[in-house]
Scaffold this active site. Structure first.
Site, mmCIF file in Angstrom:
data_model
loop_
_atom_site.group_PDB
_atom_site.id
_atom_site.type_symbol
_atom_site.label_atom_id
_atom_site.label_comp_id
_atom_site.label_asym_id
_atom_site.label_seq_id
_atom_site.Cartn_x
_atom_site.Cartn_y
_atom_site.Cartn_z
ATOM 1 N N CYS A 140 47.352 -19.762 5.674
ATOM 2 C CA CYS A 140 46.316 -19.446 6.665
ATOM 3 C C CYS A 140 45.102 -20.353 6.473
ATOM 4 O O CYS A 140 44.324 -20.161 5.533
ATOM 5 C CB CYS A 140 45.918 -17.976 6.515
ATOM 6 S SG CYS A 140 44.579 -17.527 7.600
ATOM 7 N N CYS A 143 41.622 -18.663 6.967
ATOM 8 C CA CYS A 143 41.272 -17.727 5.885
ATOM 9 C C CYS A 143 40.830 -18.490 4.639
ATOM 10 O O CYS A 143 39.907 -18.087 3.940
ATOM 11 C CB CYS A 143 42.462 -16.860 5.492
ATOM 12 S SG CYS A 143 43.425 -16.238 6.840
ATOM 13 N N ASP A 144 41.530 -19.574 4.322
ATOM 14 C CA ASP A 144 41.367 -20.195 3.008
ATOM 15 C C ASP A 144 40.767 -21.600 3.029
ATOM 16 O O ASP A 144 40.445 -22.142 1.966
ATOM 17 C CB ASP A 144 42.736 -20.263 2.299
ATOM 18 C CG ASP A 144 43.320 -18.885 2.082
ATOM 19 O OD1 ASP A 144 42.534 -17.935 1.917
ATOM 20 O OD2 ASP A 144 44.555 -18.749 2.091
#
Ligand SMILES: Cc1cc2nc3c(=O)[nH]c(=O)nc-3n(C[C@H](O)[C@H](O)[C@H](O)COP(=O)(O)OP(=O)(O)OC[C@H]3O[C@@H](n4cnc5c(N)ncnc54)[C@H](O)[C@@H]3O)c2cc1C
Length: 331
Positions: A140, A143-144
């Site tokens: 992701c 997200c990261d």
């Protein structure tokens, strides 16, 4: 010890991504008692997408903003959301009703179910991948990505997700290698143009990642690569590996046989009806040409309206009656 509860609804919707939220909105507008069961928070893949540029009416909108709008809209029309509820299994009983069983032991009983559970990222299945998941290996970007500011990272894949996310990750990383096992990408041309124009991206063609290796702190340090044409092995220094090599439909929750394609995506008719009467499917779980927010909400609209017609036929004592009608389009 808490006792499990059985709840009764007209329609149970499994998954609160774009499809589930849209199905909830239409079911609510049809005055059906509908619940949307979601293992996390409403949004589905929208929560993993930074910017949406292809949803009509919004030239650009943040994924999480669109998710919030969908959830608010469905709630406004009466859909009930239950978050943090994982569906373990959905089964059609011999009396024709469905039992949707959840991880808490609670059971949701209904005459119709709409499966909108989307898909799960495919893993590479290489040594170190799972060991370093969350320590450099990610599925992701949104997200990261921010964890990799000013670093050198790699993306694996050749489709839309890999192409788009390799480009996106250059907002954080100094250098992004896109590693692809073939000599051309499968992604749409506009995404490829953007990628190739990005000076921070370098594509490594005809190459696979064979393993992920870490440093003494347990973080990703090196990727072991192999050129699939020459067989030559090499090391790539990278602190992150983003894997975008496909999705598997989340269809394992369906107990009993349901027709599906070779990849496991659910087959439906044009009313989103699966081979199990009363069980509908919409969005990324469904076998179809493309998987987008627009197609997910289109499917979900049809599924919710078809479910409503199915329930009416059931109430009239004709459960096998074909689902037909103007579908809301009145001349
Ligand atoms: C990186 C990336 C970028 C993308 N960019 C775009 C874009 O720019 N434009 C576009 O149109 N599309 C884009 N897409 C595709 C789009 O996000 C999907 O097609 C869309 O989200 C599908 O909606 P869905 O509701 O079918 O499934 P999902 O969005 O996958 O939602 C499924 C939901 O079901 C829940 N769920 C699954 N199993 C269970 C269970 N057992 N119990 C309870 N809940 C469960 C999940 O938690 C999830 O919330 C992108 C996808 C990715 C991965």
């Amino acid at each position: 010890m808490e006792l499990a509860t059985t709840y009764t609804y007209d329609v149970v919707i499994i998954g609160a991504g774009p499809a589930g939220m849209c199905a909830g909105m239409y079911a609510g507008r049809s005055m059906l008692k509908a619940v949307v069961l979601e293992r996390g928070f409403p949004g589905g893949e929208l929560l993993n997408t930074e910017l949406i540029e292809d949803y009509p009416g919004f030239e650009t909108i943040l994924g999480h903003e669109l998710a919030q709008k969908f959830a608010d809209h469905a709630t406004k029309f009466g859909a009930e959301f239950r978050n943090g509820v994982t569906v373990d299994c959905v089964e059609k009983r011999t009396d024709g009703r469905f039992e949707t069983r959840t991880d808490s032991g609670d059971v949701y009983e209904s005459p119709a179910v709409i499966v909108t559970a989307g898909g799960t990222p495919v893993k590479l299945g290489i040594p170190g991948e799972l060991e370093y998941a969350g320590k450099g290996v990610s599925y992701c970007a949104i997200c990261d990505g921010a964890f990799f500011r000013n670093q050198t990272i790699a993306v694996v894949g050749g489709g839309d997700a890999a192409t788009e996310e390799a480009d996106f990750l250059t907002r954080y990383a100094d250098k992004v290698y896109l590693i692809h096992r073939r000599d051309e990408l499968r992604s749409s041309k506009i995404l490829q143009q953007r990628l190739f124009a990005n000076p921070k991206v370098e594509v490594i063609w005809n190459t696979v990642v064979e393993s992920v290796e870490g440093d003494e702190q347990g973080l990703v340090k090196t990727l072991k690569l192999r050129d699939v044409l020459s067989g030559e092995a090499s090391d790539l220094a990278a602190t992150g590996l983003f894997v975008f090599v496909g999705f598997r439909p989340n269809t394992g929750i369906i107990d009993g046989h349901v027709d599906h394609d070779d990849m496991g995506y659910l087959l439906t008719d044009t009313n989103m009806h699966t081979s199990i009467r009363g069980l509908f499917a919409a969005g990324d779980v469904r076998s179809q040409l493309t998987r987008q927010v627009t197609t997910a909400v289109g499917d979900a609209t049809t599924a919710a309206i078809a479910a409503e017609k199915y329930l009416k036929a059931l109430a009239d004592g004709h459960p096998e009656e074909p689902i037909t009608g103007t579908g809301g389009y009145t001349a």
